[in-house]
Design a protein around this motif. Structure first.
Motif, PDB file in Angstrom:
ATOM      1  N   GLN A 114      -0.854 -33.285  33.084  1.00 42.34           N
ATOM      2  CA  GLN A 114      -1.972 -34.207  32.900  1.00 42.34           C
ATOM      3  C   GLN A 114      -1.669 -35.075  31.684  1.00 42.34           C
ATOM      4  O   GLN A 114      -1.401 -34.563  30.598  1.00 42.34           O
ATOM      5  CB  GLN A 114      -3.276 -33.450  32.700  1.00 42.34           C
ATOM      6  CG  GLN A 114      -3.715 -32.722  33.964  1.00 42.34           C
ATOM      7  CD  GLN A 114      -5.015 -31.982  33.755  1.00 42.34           C
ATOM      8  OE1 GLN A 114      -5.095 -31.098  32.915  1.00 42.34           O
ATOM      9  NE2 GLN A 114      -6.028 -32.359  34.513  1.00 42.34           N
ATOM     10  N   ILE A 115      -1.714 -36.394  31.901  1.00 40.51           N
ATOM     11  CA  ILE A 115      -1.359 -37.364  30.871  1.00 40.51           C
ATOM     12  C   ILE A 115      -2.539 -38.303  30.636  1.00 40.51           C
ATOM     13  O   ILE A 115      -2.817 -39.170  31.470  1.00 40.51           O
ATOM     14  CB  ILE A 115      -0.127 -38.196  31.294  1.00 40.51           C
ATOM     15  CG1 ILE A 115       0.964 -37.312  31.864  1.00 40.51           C
ATOM     16  CG2 ILE A 115       0.385 -39.049  30.137  1.00 40.51           C
ATOM     17  CD1 ILE A 115       1.903 -38.011  32.828  1.00 40.51           C
ATOM     18  N   PRO A 116      -3.267 -38.141  29.520  1.00 34.26           N
ATOM     19  CA  PRO A 116      -4.336 -39.093  29.223  1.00 34.26           C
ATOM     20  C   PRO A 116      -3.764 -40.296  28.463  1.00 34.26           C
ATOM     21  O   PRO A 116      -3.079 -40.139  27.459  1.00 34.26           O
ATOM     22  CB  PRO A 116      -5.289 -38.288  28.333  1.00 34.26           C
ATOM     23  CG  PRO A 116      -4.424 -37.252  27.681  1.00 34.26           C
ATOM     24  CD  PRO A 116      -3.262 -37.004  28.605  1.00 34.26           C
ATOM     25  N   VAL A 117      -4.027 -41.494  28.978  1.00 40.31           N
ATOM     26  CA  VAL A 117      -3.566 -42.726  28.330  1.00 40.31           C
ATOM     27  C   VAL A 117      -4.766 -43.669  28.258  1.00 40.31           C
ATOM     28  O   VAL A 117      -5.275 -44.107  29.289  1.00 40.31           O
ATOM     29  CB  VAL A 117      -2.413 -43.395  29.112  1.00 40.31           C
ATOM     30  CG1 VAL A 117      -1.947 -44.654  28.394  1.00 40.31           C
ATOM     31  CG2 VAL A 117      -1.258 -42.432  29.328  1.00 40.31           C
ATOM     32  N   ASN A 118      -5.206 -43.960  27.025  1.00 40.82           N
ATOM     33  CA  ASN A 118      -6.425 -44.751  26.820  1.00 40.82           C
ATOM     34  C   ASN A 118      -7.567 -44.085  27.588  1.00 40.82           C
ATOM     35  O   ASN A 118      -7.876 -42.950  27.347  1.00 40.82           O
ATOM     36  CB  ASN A 118      -6.227 -46.207  27.205  1.00 40.82           C
ATOM     37  CG  ASN A 118      -5.158 -46.888  26.366  1.00 40.82           C
ATOM     38  OD1 ASN A 118      -4.876 -46.472  25.251  1.00 40.82           O
ATOM     39  ND2 ASN A 118      -4.545 -47.915  26.909  1.00 40.82           N
ATOM     40  N   ASN A 119      -8.151 -44.762  28.557  1.00 35.38           N
ATOM     41  CA  ASN A 119      -9.234 -44.149  29.329  1.00 35.38           C
ATOM     42  C   ASN A 119      -8.799 -43.820  30.760  1.00 35.38           C
ATOM     43  O   ASN A 119      -9.622 -43.678  31.649  1.00 35.38           O
ATOM     44  CB  ASN A 119     -10.481 -45.048  29.335  1.00 35.38           C
ATOM     45  CG  ASN A 119     -10.242 -46.354  30.060  1.00 35.38           C
ATOM     46  OD1 ASN A 119      -9.116 -46.791  30.205  1.00 35.38           O
ATOM     47  ND2 ASN A 119     -11.312 -46.980  30.507  1.00 35.38           N
ATOM     48  N   THR A 120      -7.478 -43.675  30.979  1.00 40.36           N
ATOM     49  CA  THR A 120      -6.943 -43.355  32.301  1.00 40.36           C
ATOM     50  C   THR A 120      -6.219 -42.019  32.250  1.00 40.36           C
ATOM     51  O   THR A 120      -5.435 -41.767  31.345  1.00 40.36           O
ATOM     52  CB  THR A 120      -5.982 -44.459  32.776  1.00 40.36           C
ATOM     53  OG1 THR A 120      -6.668 -45.715  32.761  1.00 40.36           O
ATOM     54  CG2 THR A 120      -5.482 -44.193  34.183  1.00 40.36           C
TER      55      THR A 120
END
Length: 198
Positions: free
Chosen positions: A161-167
């Protein structure tokens, strides 16, 4: 309110959108002109949902058609929008069949992002003592990788799971190795998709 119409008109000028998008924008303008702000908001929300669907279909084009040896299931490709309801764009692609499957999900405004970011900011929380969960880097972004053992088959799979900004990006395979799942996650054009999703 005029700024919203300006943004929508600008987006329309750059790209040719579907009939539903154009119809919702036209109805929103008409409702706004007549002072019906409730219907204006409703139609703008519908236009944003249509826009999310269009963006989601473009994101699907960026996703790999294979995860390792698993081919994608085109009929299962799914794009939904929660604009106006507090959630965002959801893009799903599945791979493989039966006991050997995989998936990639791209979720904008995911409620999991806050908890994942909290976990990633404290390394000892993100790394389990038994090695089933650890913090890794994917294309320079911190991510959580979980090892999933199938008790029936004895085979091992992984979820990243990779959170990038709000994605939030989720890459999962039932039967794989750490190196293969990380290689797959690193092959996804995350920066480009994030720009599209935001």
């Amino acid at each position: 309110m005029r700024n919203i119409f300006t943004i929508i008109a600008f987006a329309y000028a750059i790209t040719s959108f579907g009939q539903d998008f154009n119809a919702h924008v036209a109805e929103a303008k008409s409702s706004y002109s007549s002072g019906d702000l409730e219907n204006t908001r409703f139609k703008l929300e519908r236009a944003l949902q249509e826009l999310d669907i269009i963006i989601g279909k473009e994101i699907l084009k960026q996703l790999p058609t294979q995860l390792g040896s698993l081919k994608f299931n085109e009929a299962d490709d799914n794009v939904t929008s929660g604009s106006g309801m507090g959630t965002g764009l959801f893009v799903h692609r599945s791979y493989g069949v039966e006991m050997n499957t995989g998936r990639i999900d791209v979720i904008n405004n995911s409620p999991l992002i806050a908890s994942l970011n909290a976990m990633l900011s404290i390394p000892f929380v993100g790394n389990s003592g038994d090695g089933t969960q650890k913090v890794i880097k994917v294309q320079g972004y911190k991510a959580v990788m979980n090892k999933n053992a199938n008790e029936q088959t004895g085979k091992v799979g992984y979820t990243i799971q990779i959170p990038v900004n709000n994605t939030l990006y989720t890459v999962e395979m039932d039967e794989t190795s750490e190196s293969e799942i990380q290689s797959i996650a690193n092959s996804i054009p995350i920066a480009k998709i994030t720009q599209m999703a935001n």
